[in-house]
Design an enzyme around this catalytic site. Sequence first.
Site, PDB file in Angstrom:
ATOM      1  N   CYS A   2      -4.419   3.815  -8.409  1.00 16.34           N
ATOM      2  CA  CYS A   2      -3.204   4.450  -8.705  1.00 16.34           C
ATOM      3  C   CYS A   2      -1.970   3.387  -8.624  1.00 16.34           C
ATOM      4  CB  CYS A   2      -2.761   5.802  -7.919  1.00 16.34           C
ATOM      5  SG  CYS A   2      -3.917   7.059  -8.309  1.00 16.34           S
ATOM      6  N   GLY A  28      -3.437   2.210 -13.650  1.00 17.40           N
ATOM      7  CA  GLY A  28      -4.109   3.432 -14.104  1.00 17.40           C
ATOM      8  C   GLY A  28      -3.440   3.923 -15.249  1.00 17.40           C
ATOM      9  N   ASN A 102      -1.522   6.538  -3.551  1.00 17.86           N
ATOM     10  CA  ASN A 102      -2.430   5.604  -4.044  1.00 17.86           C
ATOM     11  C   ASN A 102      -3.410   5.542  -2.783  1.00 17.86           C
ATOM     12  OD1 ASN A 102      -2.312   2.052  -4.422  1.00 17.86           O
ATOM     13  ND2 ASN A 102      -3.818   3.575  -5.301  1.00 17.86           N
ATOM     14  N   GLY A 103      -4.522   5.533  -3.215  1.00 20.56           N
ATOM     15  CA  GLY A 103      -5.500   5.448  -2.056  1.00 20.56           C
ATOM     16  C   GLY A 103      -6.694   6.610  -2.133  1.00 20.56           C
ATOM     17  N   TYR A 242      -9.224  -8.711  -8.041  1.00 14.51           N
ATOM     18  CA  TYR A 242      -9.319  -8.036  -9.455  1.00 14.51           C
ATOM     19  C   TYR A 242      -8.095  -7.233  -9.757  1.00 14.51           C
ATOM     20  CZ  TYR A 242     -10.226  -4.938 -13.550  1.00 14.51           C
ATOM     21  OH  TYR A 242     -10.131  -4.124 -14.305  1.00 14.51           O
TER      22      TYR A 242
END
Length: 450
Positions: A2, A28, A102-103, A242
């Site tokens: 996210c 996302g 996020n996570g 990445y």
Amino acid sequence: MCGIVGILGTKDAAQLASLGLFALQHRGQESAGIVAADGEQLRLRVGMGLASEIFDAETLKGLSGTAAAGHVRYATTGASHLKNAQPLTFNHLHGPIAIAHNGNLTNAGQLKELLEARGAIFQSSTDSEVIVHLIARSKGPVEDAIIHSLRQVIGAYSLIFLTPDKLIAARDPFGFRPLVLGKLGRAWVVASETTALNLMGARTIREIEPGEILILEKGAQPKSLRPFAERKAAKCVFEQVYFARPDSTVFGRSVMGSRRELGRQLAREMPGAKADMVIPVPDSGVPAALGFSEQSGIPFELGFVRSHYVGRTFIQPAQGLRDASVALKLSPVRELLKGKRIVLVDDSIVRGTTSRKICRMLRRVGVKEIHMAISSPPIVSPCYYGIDTPREEELIASANSPEEIRKFLGVDSLHYLSVDGLIKAAGAGATGYCTACFTRKYPTPIPDFK
Ligand code: AMP
């Protein structure tokens, strides 16, 4: 995975948040949402799809307010469903509150069972909702409730909370996921990556530190709290490899710089490599291929043309879609490649299915030798902290040796970067990294996944 963004102190808050989400879209693509605060209430719009599709001028008009928080989501826990789209908003003892996360938490399942046994009713299947239930059960002002809640969760979280008059940013003590603070005129901005701040026209101030809770309020200086026991940082090295956008500075390092250095290091670990050209797999392999070419002296060439009209292949959850889209996305330049020996550079191999198709395409156009060079070590174990790596059985390197993978891909040789080389190139010393996907060494307990 996210991306999150928050802004406080300007009348175009939701509009700016939509710009931020646009810049974070690579984190996302399943759903996007923005919540705006006008001092009294919260207004929310969420939808499935890309931020640019959801947030047209009309929708943004309905999101008036001087503060906003936004989220783009790719499902790592919980299904791909509108109910799971964030920000999530709730009303509770302390008033309305929104959360953008996020996570991934590693004990959310356990906590959820406990909470449900005590009567909690969950509206989504996200791990993030657990945090909200814990806040609702905590006493005192909202800051205290947030601290109390976060003390009970384990895992990765970069969070933005929005109340009618406050924006609160928090990062877990290990700092798995990035989060940066910026300033735009007199407004405060928080975002997953600096590229979002740049697009919003904001100046980057600093990282929100691991274990920090930052309270932003109109007309007040930011208040920084450090309520957790200090931990050795475990920032996600895969963000450098990445995930993050190369034009961002993540964990204080230029992502482009890191990736180029990963490529240089890979070339150092492959002395005497013989080939006519270095070819990146676009786009993810480009910076590392540049570094590889610089270090090895083998010329860099663009052997593929990429169509920009199809999305990322890997990130679409359905297998059928993923299969068809490799050839749609990448087209080899026949005249350049025919009869040549190439070093093919990509950042990582996950399942191996995309890489195999790419190598087959190259063989079909007459490439003589393919030496595949990967600018990260073999991914042997899933990520429980938010990167969408699949279950262990689906990771080609979890049960296969590099030689078996070489055969599966149909290449002449296969080279992975070493773990030491990765850490060195990504900036050891500057920061502590989580390398669990490459080493199986998880920095936290993972009770939900045992
Ligand atoms: P495969 O050969 O099927 O393992 O796919 C490898 C490609 O997937 C590489 O080009 C990577 O850049 C890309 N990749 C790695 N991790 C992810 C991820 N979490 N989401 C999307 N793509 C990824």
